[in-house]
Design an enzyme around this catalytic site. Sequence first.
Site, PDB file in Angstrom:
ATOM      1  N   ASP A 126      68.735  19.633  71.428  1.00 55.18           N
ATOM      2  CA  ASP A 126      69.431  18.903  72.249  1.00 55.18           C
ATOM      3  C   ASP A 126      69.034  17.501  72.658  1.00 55.18           C
ATOM      4  O   ASP A 126      69.529  17.067  73.324  1.00 55.18           O
ATOM      5  CB  ASP A 126      70.008  19.935  73.326  1.00 55.18           C
ATOM      6  CG  ASP A 126      70.992  20.648  72.723  1.00 55.18           C
ATOM      7  OD1 ASP A 126      71.838  20.278  71.965  1.00 55.18           O
ATOM      8  OD2 ASP A 126      71.057  21.854  73.120  1.00 55.18           O
ATOM      9  N   HIS A 139      60.702  24.752  74.352  1.00 54.94           N
ATOM     10  CA  HIS A 139      61.679  25.866  74.076  1.00 54.94           C
ATOM     11  C   HIS A 139      60.975  27.231  73.926  1.00 54.94           C
ATOM     12  O   HIS A 139      60.024  27.243  73.938  1.00 54.94           O
ATOM     13  CB  HIS A 139      62.140  25.458  72.498  1.00 54.94           C
ATOM     14  CG  HIS A 139      63.331  26.410  71.912  1.00 54.94           C
ATOM     15  ND1 HIS A 139      63.359  27.777  71.499  1.00 54.94           N
ATOM     16  CD2 HIS A 139      64.484  25.902  71.915  1.00 54.94           C
ATOM     17  CE1 HIS A 139      64.756  28.407  71.297  1.00 54.94           C
ATOM     18  NE2 HIS A 139      65.458  26.974  71.648  1.00 54.94           N
TER      19      HIS A 139
END
Length: 433
Positions: free
Chosen positions: A364, A307
């Site tokens: 996700d 991320h």
Amino acid sequence: MSETIQLKIGDKTYDLPVITGSEDEKAIDISKLRDLTGYVTLDIGYKNTGATKSAITFLDGELGILKYRGYPIEQLAQKSSFLEVAYLLIYGALPTAEQIADFQRQINHHTLIHEDMKKFFDGFPSHSHPMGQLTALISSLSAFYPESLKPVQTAEDVNLTITKLLAKMTTIVSWIYKKSLGHPVIYPQNKHDYVTNFLYMTFGQRTEDVTIDPVIVEAMNVLLILHADHEQNCSTSTVRIVGSSEANLYSSVSAGISALWGPLHGGANQAVIEMLEKIKEDGGDTDKWIKKAKDKNDPFRLMGFGHRVYKNFDPRAKIIKKACDDILEKLGIDDEVLEIAKRLEEVALKDPYFVERKLYPNVDFYSGIIYRALGFPTEMFTVLFALGRLPGWIAQWKEMKENKEPIGRPRQIYVGAIDRDYIEMDKRELVTQ
Ligand code: CMC
């Protein structure tokens, strides 16, 4: 006296103001830098650039903290509903019982979409990607609801457009799904709350008054809350920058949907399941795929890992992993892909490549497994992310307007050719690109 930072260029020293956020985040204000010094800053991918001052979402990537309007994501996921979180993000405070009932009433009043829009659904090829349809349909709302285009908008005008967009989004998303099956669309039933109405239009049948399993409603609420905002990410920055040209809310959000589609952003949830399926079909050897992800000559990346801002853990991933276990157990589903995901996570978290680069599972990594358990096809996953992110996009667009932010327009460092003379076509040499 306000804090400044000194910048020395040659023999000149400049005092640049320091901005401190409410969570003590510090920024050097360089907005006058070019006027003062002739220099601009260069930050490709905006890895270190604050694009705005925002009071909506705070996150600390090192500590794994995420808060909407000051409320921790863990509390909101556990205690709140998606509509309540939408209200909080857009209007800045948790609603009273009366306010949320009124908000729900207003939304229910606008859930129908113009009947002529149904022709659009028929016009798309039957297997076209739902995200392509969604971006087109949301943009086209401006054609059907032109009050959003009025050059001078009152607060009531803006609120009406916000309500219509929130309301019609659920109908559009569920109709995209129904059309993908070749099934007739289901009209909204306004006795339902926001999330139940969406699930009813998605999984309902025309002939029966289907009851939506509360377990599914609860899981959907949590998933949507976790996706509702994430400060200045790729799609949200897109919404703000498009809106900064005074483009209407529908087209600004449509641009955000396009930005979300890519597999490095919202499209990751589809890419994760496709990856896990591939690993399963290949025999489930997770070590082999970890090796591929580490190989710089191999384009493969471990989807759902890493991320831009979380460098310790993604707090949403923690909640979602638990929700994933719970929902599969409650629905009595045994998904082999979940086992592969857990094995992959375990191996990657011990591997120096992932540890050194601070790559952890993101929101996700597990969301697709839940969506699948709820009955959604893979291609719908990113559309569900968009449904969740909608209140965040709206809140950020509204804040940008209220703050009267100038049009977004970055600078660049030009590195191309200088001063060429035009060459006639018959005298040109072939240049291979
Ligand atoms: N698998 C293997 N290596 C990776 C991965 C991954 N998923 N992610 C990053 N790396 C490596 C990358 O190759 C680079 O290595 P090196 O320093 O040796 O060149 C290093 O880690 C840093 O990567 P980066 O691409 O410079 O980092 P970034 O901050 O620009 O990108 C990211 C962040 C999310 C785009 C990236 O981690 C990625 O592509 N992840 C997979 C896609 C994904 O899951 N995206 C969803 C993000 S969460 C949903 C959302 O909010 O959008």
